[in-house]
Design a protein around this motif. Structure first.
Motif, PDB file in Angstrom:
ATOM      1  N   ARG A 171       8.216 -18.501  -7.632  1.00 39.49           N
ATOM      2  CA  ARG A 171       7.018 -19.088  -7.034  1.00 39.49           C
ATOM      3  C   ARG A 171       5.822 -18.185  -7.302  1.00 39.49           C
ATOM      4  O   ARG A 171       5.917 -16.964  -7.172  1.00 39.49           O
ATOM      5  N   ARG A 172       4.699 -18.779  -7.656  1.00 46.39           N
ATOM      6  CA  ARG A 172       3.487 -18.014  -7.933  1.00 46.39           C
ATOM      7  C   ARG A 172       2.299 -18.598  -7.177  1.00 46.39           C
ATOM      8  O   ARG A 172       2.285 -19.791  -6.850  1.00 46.39           O
ATOM      9  N   MET A 173       1.312 -17.752  -6.932  1.00 50.44           N
ATOM     10  CA  MET A 173       0.106 -18.163  -6.235  1.00 50.44           C
ATOM     11  C   MET A 173      -1.115 -17.732  -7.037  1.00 50.44           C
ATOM     12  O   MET A 173      -1.162 -16.612  -7.559  1.00 50.44           O
ATOM     13  N   LYS A 174      -2.093 -18.612  -7.170  1.00 52.00           N
ATOM     14  CA  LYS A 174      -3.323 -18.271  -7.860  1.00 52.00           C
ATOM     15  C   LYS A 174      -4.163 -17.312  -7.007  1.00 52.00           C
ATOM     16  O   LYS A 174      -4.370 -17.556  -5.821  1.00 52.00           O
ATOM     17  N   ILE A 175      -4.620 -16.233  -7.632  1.00 51.80           N
ATOM     18  CA  ILE A 175      -5.500 -15.288  -6.953  1.00 51.80           C
ATOM     19  C   ILE A 175      -6.723 -15.067  -7.837  1.00 51.80           C
ATOM     20  O   ILE A 175      -6.604 -14.671  -9.003  1.00 51.80           O
ATOM     21  N   ILE A 176      -7.895 -15.335  -7.295  1.00 49.58           N
ATOM     22  CA  ILE A 176      -9.140 -15.161  -8.041  1.00 49.58           C
ATOM     23  C   ILE A 176      -9.513 -13.677  -8.035  1.00 49.58           C
ATOM     24  O   ILE A 176      -9.584 -13.040  -6.983  1.00 49.58           O
ATOM     25  N   GLN A 177      -9.763 -13.139  -9.210  1.00 51.07           N
ATOM     26  CA  GLN A 177     -10.085 -11.731  -9.378  1.00 51.07           C
ATOM     27  C   GLN A 177     -11.586 -11.487  -9.199  1.00 51.07           C
ATOM     28  O   GLN A 177     -12.386 -12.424  -9.228  1.00 51.07           O
ATOM     29  N   PRO A 178     -11.976 -10.234  -8.989  1.00 51.97           N
ATOM     30  CA  PRO A 178     -13.403  -9.917  -8.803  1.00 51.97           C
ATOM     31  C   PRO A 178     -14.297 -10.393  -9.947  1.00 51.97           C
ATOM     32  O   PRO A 178     -15.471 -10.708  -9.734  1.00 51.97           O
ATOM     33  N   GLU A 238      -5.429 -15.078 -11.763  1.00 51.57           N
ATOM     34  CA  GLU A 238      -4.106 -14.549 -12.090  1.00 51.57           C
ATOM     35  C   GLU A 238      -3.056 -15.268 -11.247  1.00 51.57           C
ATOM     36  O   GLU A 238      -3.292 -15.584 -10.069  1.00 51.57           O
ATOM     37  N   LEU A 239      -1.911 -15.523 -11.859  1.00 47.21           N
ATOM     38  CA  LEU A 239      -0.779 -16.106 -11.147  1.00 47.21           C
ATOM     39  C   LEU A 239       0.145 -14.976 -10.699  1.00 47.21           C
ATOM     40  O   LEU A 239       0.767 -14.309 -11.526  1.00 47.21           O
ATOM     41  N   VAL A 240       0.213 -14.762  -9.395  1.00 45.94           N
ATOM     42  CA  VAL A 240       0.962 -13.630  -8.844  1.00 45.94           C
ATOM     43  C   VAL A 240       2.207 -14.141  -8.124  1.00 45.94           C
ATOM     44  O   VAL A 240       2.120 -15.068  -7.307  1.00 45.94           O
ATOM     45  N   PRO A 241       3.372 -13.574  -8.404  1.00 47.66           N
ATOM     46  CA  PRO A 241       4.585 -14.000  -7.692  1.00 47.66           C
ATOM     47  C   PRO A 241       4.531 -13.574  -6.230  1.00 47.66           C
ATOM     48  O   PRO A 241       4.193 -12.436  -5.916  1.00 47.66           O
ATOM     49  N   VAL A 242       4.826 -14.489  -5.333  1.00 46.88           N
ATOM     50  CA  VAL A 242       4.832 -14.193  -3.900  1.00 46.88           C
ATOM     51  C   VAL A 242       6.050 -14.845  -3.257  1.00 46.88           C
ATOM     52  O   VAL A 242       6.624 -15.796  -3.793  1.00 46.88           O
ATOM     53  N   ILE A 243       6.430 -14.303  -2.096  1.00 46.73           N
ATOM     54  CA  ILE A 243       7.420 -14.949  -1.240  1.00 46.73           C
ATOM     55  C   ILE A 243       6.631 -15.706  -0.178  1.00 46.73           C
ATOM     56  O   ILE A 243       5.818 -15.115   0.531  1.00 46.73           O
ATOM     57  N   SER A 244       6.826 -16.990  -0.061  1.00 48.46           N
ATOM     58  CA  SER A 244       6.009 -17.798   0.829  1.00 48.46           C
ATOM     59  C   SER A 244       6.207 -17.411   2.291  1.00 48.46           C
ATOM     60  O   SER A 244       7.284 -16.949   2.699  1.00 48.46           O
ATOM     61  N   ALA A 261      -2.923  -8.556  -7.261  1.00 48.75           N
ATOM     62  CA  ALA A 261      -2.992  -9.019  -5.876  1.00 48.75           C
ATOM     63  C   ALA A 261      -3.980  -8.206  -5.044  1.00 48.75           C
ATOM     64  O   ALA A 261      -4.158  -8.495  -3.862  1.00 48.75           O
ATOM     65  N   THR A 262      -4.628  -7.213  -5.646  1.00 54.71           N
ATOM     66  CA  THR A 262      -5.533  -6.330  -4.903  1.00 54.71           C
ATOM     67  C   THR A 262      -6.577  -7.082  -4.091  1.00 54.71           C
ATOM     68  O   THR A 262      -6.872  -6.680  -2.947  1.00 54.71           O
ATOM     69  N   PRO A 263      -7.173  -8.184  -4.591  1.00 47.31           N
ATOM     70  CA  PRO A 263      -8.198  -8.871  -3.807  1.00 47.31           C
ATOM     71  C   PRO A 263      -7.724  -9.395  -2.450  1.00 47.31           C
ATOM     72  O   PRO A 263      -8.558  -9.628  -1.565  1.00 47.31           O
ATOM     73  N   GLY A 312       2.476 -14.372   7.629  1.00 44.78           N
ATOM     74  CA  GLY A 312       1.780 -14.355   6.353  1.00 44.78           C
ATOM     75  C   GLY A 312       2.729 -14.414   5.175  1.00 44.78           C
ATOM     76  O   GLY A 312       3.948 -14.235   5.315  1.00 44.78           O
ATOM     77  N   HIS A 313       2.169 -14.687   3.999  1.00 48.91           N
ATOM     78  CA  HIS A 313       2.952 -14.589   2.768  1.00 48.91           C
ATOM     79  C   HIS A 313       3.392 -13.133   2.566  1.00 48.91           C
ATOM     80  O   HIS A 313       2.755 -12.205   3.065  1.00 48.91           O
ATOM     81  N   VAL A 314       4.471 -12.963   1.835  1.00 45.89           N
ATOM     82  CA  VAL A 314       4.917 -11.633   1.444  1.00 45.89           C
ATOM     83  C   VAL A 314       4.384 -11.390   0.034  1.00 45.89           C
ATOM     84  O   VAL A 314       4.832 -12.017  -0.928  1.00 45.89           O
ATOM     85  N   VAL A 315       3.403 -10.491  -0.079  1.00 44.24           N
ATOM     86  CA  VAL A 315       2.656 -10.305  -1.320  1.00 44.24           C
ATOM     87  C   VAL A 315       3.060  -8.985  -1.973  1.00 44.24           C
ATOM     88  O   VAL A 315       3.071  -7.938  -1.307  1.00 44.24           O
TER      89      VAL A 315
END
Length: 283
Positions: free
Chosen positions: A31-38, A43-49, A140-142, A131-134
Motif C-alpha cells: 500500500r502506498r500514499m501520495k505525499i506532496i514534497q516541498p 512521491e508514493l510512500v509505503p505506509v501501514i494504514s 515522508a519528511t513533510p 494515525g497511519h504508521v509512516v
C-alpha cells in the motif's frame, strides 16, 4: 471528568513488514500514499494504514477484555464479531442503544467505549483516534510529526521484493489421473507455484500516534493497557504466520499522568452485569 491524551509511538521492524494494497498477477504490491514534497513533486510512500493499526489494537483490547470477563464461547457470534472486528450494520427491529443504556454500556465494556462498533442498526462511536504508521524516510519528511537526527534512508532503500514458492495441491493431487497440459508443448509441468510480496526491510523505523478524545478514566486506563500490551506483543501488517510483522515499539513520555483507576478491577467487579449487557445486545 474526561481525559484527552496523545501517545506518540515509534516502531522498528524486526522482520519484513508487508501490507498489501493490490495484487498484480502473483505479486502482492504494498500500500502506498501520495505525499506532496516541498518542491511540489509527488512521491508514493509505503505506509501501514491507520485502519490496519487500529485493527491490531482492537484485537489486543478484545483479548484483554476476554481474559477479565471470561466470556469465551458464551456470546452470540455477532456480538463476538463486534468486540473483535467492529461488527456490521444489520437491519433489526430492536431499538438503537442510546442515552442511559449507551452510558451504561460504555461503563461496563471499555472495548466498545474506546474502539466503538456496530451494534444492531446503529454504530457506536469510539473515543480513540489512530494515525497511519509512516516510515521514517526522506520522502515522508513533510508529514512526519517529529524531527529525527542522523541520515534518513530513502523509500527505495527500505522497499524489497521477497519471493516464495507454494505447492499446487490441485495439480499434485490429480497427478495420477490427469495429463500434463504442457507435456507436449515443452512446459516444465512443475507443481511449484511462485509468488512475490513487496515488503519493508527489517530495521525500518516508523512513527504513528494514538489519541484518546474525551474518554473516561476507565477508557484512559484501558487504552494505556492496550498500548502497553502492544509494545510487548504487537505486530504490523499481514503474513505474521510466515514471520512478517515483528516490531519493537516505544511510547514517548507524556505530560499527562498515569491512569488513576484499575480498569480490570472495576470491570471484573461488575462481570455478571457486563455479560448480561453483552447477551442483550441486538444482533
Amino acid at each position: 471528568m474526561t481525559v484527552s491524551r496523545v501517545w506518540e509511538i515509534e516502531m522498528t521492524a524486526r522482520s519484513p513488514i508487508s501490507h498489501r494494497g493490490e495484487l498484480i498477477g502473483t505479486t502482492a504490491i504494498g500500500r502506498r500514499m501520495k505525499i506532496i514534497q516541498p518542491d511540489g513533486s509527488v512521491e508514493l510512500v509505503p505506509v501501514i494504514s491507520g485502519n490496519s493499526f487500529r485493527g491490531v489494537l482492537r484485537r489486543i483490547g478484545e483479548e484483554l477484555l476476554r481474559d477479565v470477563l471470561g466470556y469465551e464461547g458464551k456470546l452470540p457470534l455477532a456480538v463476538a464479531h463486534t468486540l473483535r472486528n467492529g461488527g456490521a450494520i444489520v437491519k433489526t427491529q430492536a431499538e438503537p442503544i442510546t442515552g442511559r443504556r449507551l452510558h451504561q454500556l460504555r461503563e461496563l465494556i471499555p472495548q466498545l467505549s474506546v474502539f466503538g462498533g456496530a451494534v444492531g442498526a446503529a454504530p457506536i462511536d469510539g473515543c480513540l483516534r489512530v494515525g497511519h504508521v509512516v516510515p521514517i524516510v526522506t520522502e515522508a519528511t513533510p508529514i512526519l510529526r517529529r524531527e529525527y537526527p542522523g541520515p534518513i534512508p530513502s523509500r527505495f532503500d527500505i522497499e524489497a521484493l521477497e519471493s516464495y514458492s507454494h505447492l499446487d495441491d490441485v495439480t499434485t493431487g490429480h497427478a495420477g489421473t490427469t495429463v500434463d497440459p504442457d507435456a507436449e508443448t515443452g512446459g516444465s509441468g512443475s507443481p511449484v507455484m511462485r509468488y512475490d510480496i513487496e515488503t519493508l526491510a527489517p530495521g525500518t523505523r516508523f512513527e504513528s500516534w494514538v489519541q484518546l478524545n474525551r474518554g473516561s478514566d476507565l477508557d484512559h486506563a484501558f487504552t494505556a493497557d492496550v498500548l502497553a500490551e502492544f509494545t510487548r506483543t504487537g505486530w504490523l501488517g499481514g503474513r505474521t504466520g510466515i514471520g512478517h510483522g515483528q516490531i519493537a515499539t516505544t511510547l514517548a513520555p507524556h505530560s499527562v499522568g498515569a491512569p488513576v483507576v484499575d480498569w480490570r478491577e472495576i470491570v471484573a467487579a461488575r462481570r455478571d452485569e457486563a455479560l448480561e449487557t453483552l447477551l442483550s445486545l441486538p444482533t
